[in-house]
Design an enzyme around this catalytic site. Structure first.
Site, mmCIF file in Angstrom:
data_model
loop_
_atom_site.group_PDB
_atom_site.id
_atom_site.type_symbol
_atom_site.label_atom_id
_atom_site.label_comp_id
_atom_site.label_asym_id
_atom_site.label_seq_id
_atom_site.Cartn_x
_atom_site.Cartn_y
_atom_site.Cartn_z
ATOM 1 N NE ARG A 1 -4.463 0.127 2.280
ATOM 2 C CZ ARG A 1 -5.440 -0.759 2.063
ATOM 3 N NH1 ARG A 1 -5.159 -2.004 1.771
ATOM 4 N NH2 ARG A 1 -6.692 -0.372 2.139
ATOM 5 N NE ARG B 1 -16.429 -3.029 1.078
ATOM 6 C CZ ARG B 1 -15.213 -2.690 0.657
ATOM 7 N NH1 ARG B 1 -14.644 -3.368 -0.304
ATOM 8 N NH2 ARG B 1 -14.571 -1.679 1.191
HETATM 9 P P1 ADP Z 1 -10.208 -1.270 1.249
HETATM 10 O O1 ADP Z 1 -9.752 -1.981 0.004
HETATM 11 O O2 ADP Z 1 -11.670 -0.924 1.191
HETATM 12 O O3 ADP Z 1 -9.378 -0.100 1.643
HETATM 13 P P2 ADP Z 1 -8.998 -3.307 2.981
HETATM 14 O O4 ADP Z 1 -9.774 -4.447 3.485
HETATM 15 O O5 ADP Z 1 -7.960 -3.553 1.932
HETATM 16 O O6 ADP Z 1 -10.102 -2.262 2.477
HETATM 17 O O7 ADP Z 1 -8.244 -2.563 4.185
HETATM 18 C C1 ADP Z 1 -8.897 -2.206 5.363
HETATM 19 C C2 ADP Z 1 -7.912 -1.586 6.358
HETATM 20 O O8 ADP Z 1 -6.916 -2.568 6.733
HETATM 21 C C3 ADP Z 1 -7.095 -0.391 5.890
HETATM 22 O O9 ADP Z 1 -7.807 0.821 5.981
HETATM 23 C C4 ADP Z 1 -5.893 -0.457 6.845
HETATM 24 O O10 ADP Z 1 -6.234 0.043 8.130
HETATM 25 C C5 ADP Z 1 -5.659 -1.944 6.983
HETATM 26 N N1 ADP Z 1 -4.694 -2.430 5.973
HETATM 27 C C6 ADP Z 1 -4.963 -3.304 4.974
HETATM 28 N N2 ADP Z 1 -3.867 -3.520 4.227
HETATM 29 C C7 ADP Z 1 -2.881 -2.770 4.758
HETATM 30 C C8 ADP Z 1 -1.511 -2.543 4.429
HETATM 31 N N3 ADP Z 1 -0.924 -3.152 3.384
HETATM 32 N N4 ADP Z 1 -0.782 -1.691 5.213
HETATM 33 C C9 ADP Z 1 -1.346 -1.091 6.252
HETATM 34 N N5 ADP Z 1 -2.623 -1.236 6.612
HETATM 35 C C10 ADP Z 1 -3.397 -2.062 5.876
#
Ligand code: ADP
Length: 188
Positions: free
Chosen positions: A87, A126
């Site tokens: 990310r 969703r």
């Molecule tokens: P979306 O695709 O709707 O943003 P996710 O399920 O991918 O939802 O992520 C939800 C939350 O999980 C993020 O807002 C963050 O808090 C945490 N998260 C997920 N992936 C990461 C990552 N690679 N690094 C840091 N935090 C993460």
């Protein structure tokens, strides 16, 4: 096949990643799902939940360690579809190093591009179905802001590899799936 899905909130990454996982027999590795599955009665679980509910990013050291451990599991030996990671550029570098150390590389990066307003609408609908505590307008808006600032720069990082596959993610689920399936037939 080692795959990555990349794109903003509500782009349909999770839906298609689950479909890829089934069709190609590789695990769907979603950092969001993994964080949501943490036990609230642990300190880590509580910390992560508070961060997620605010739409912020979990610290890189926690996230990278979790992914490293997950990709080392037996079911990921023949590949995986990564969703929600990396990310930011630090996580992308950590992933490159992690894969390099075991002599693997990404085969394709599927890039889901949709306008923010469509993503926001999809994420909000969703929320009504899935009861995710981080799918509030505030948290989604915050995640989109972080997407543009932290995650979008890694699109260029992956474009440079020549393995980025742009998708018309505003199309229907089946139409996007057809694009993916056609692309992966060439890759695999
Ligand atoms: P979306 O695709 O709707 O943003 P996710 O399920 O991918 O939802 O992520 C939800 C939350 O999980 C993020 O807002 C963050 O808090 C945490 N998260 C997920 N992936 C990461 C990552 N690679 N690094 C840091 N935090 C993460």
């Amino acid at each position: 096949m080692n795959l990555l899905v990349l794109g903003p909130q509500g782009a349909g990454k999770g839906t298609q990643a689950r479909r890829i996982s089934e069709a190609y027999g590789i695990p769907h590795v979603s950092t969001g799902d993994m964080f949501r599955a943490l036990d609230d009665s642990t300190e880590l679980g509580r910390k992560v939940k508070a961060i997620m509910d605010a739409g912020d990013l979990v610290p890189d050291d926690v996230t990278v360690a979790m992914i490293q451990e997950r990709l080392a599991q037996a079911d990921a030996e023949n590949g995986f579809v990564l969703d929600g990671f990396p990310r930011n550029l630090a996580q992308a570098d950590a992933l490159d190093a992690m894969l390099g150390a075991i002599g693997r590389t990404l085969d394709a990066i599927l890039f889901f591009d949709v306008p923010d307003d469509i993503g926001l609408q999809r994420a909000l609908s969703r929320a009504a179905i899935e009861n995710r505590s981080d799918d509030t307008v505030e948290a989604i808006t915050r995640r989109l802001e972080l997407y543009h600032r932290e995650t979008e720069p890694i699109v260029e990082h992956y474009r440079a590899t020549g393995k980025l596959i742009p998708l018309h993610a505003e199309r229907s689920i089946d139409e996007v799936w057809d694009e993916i399936d056609d692309a992966l037939k060439v890759v695999s």
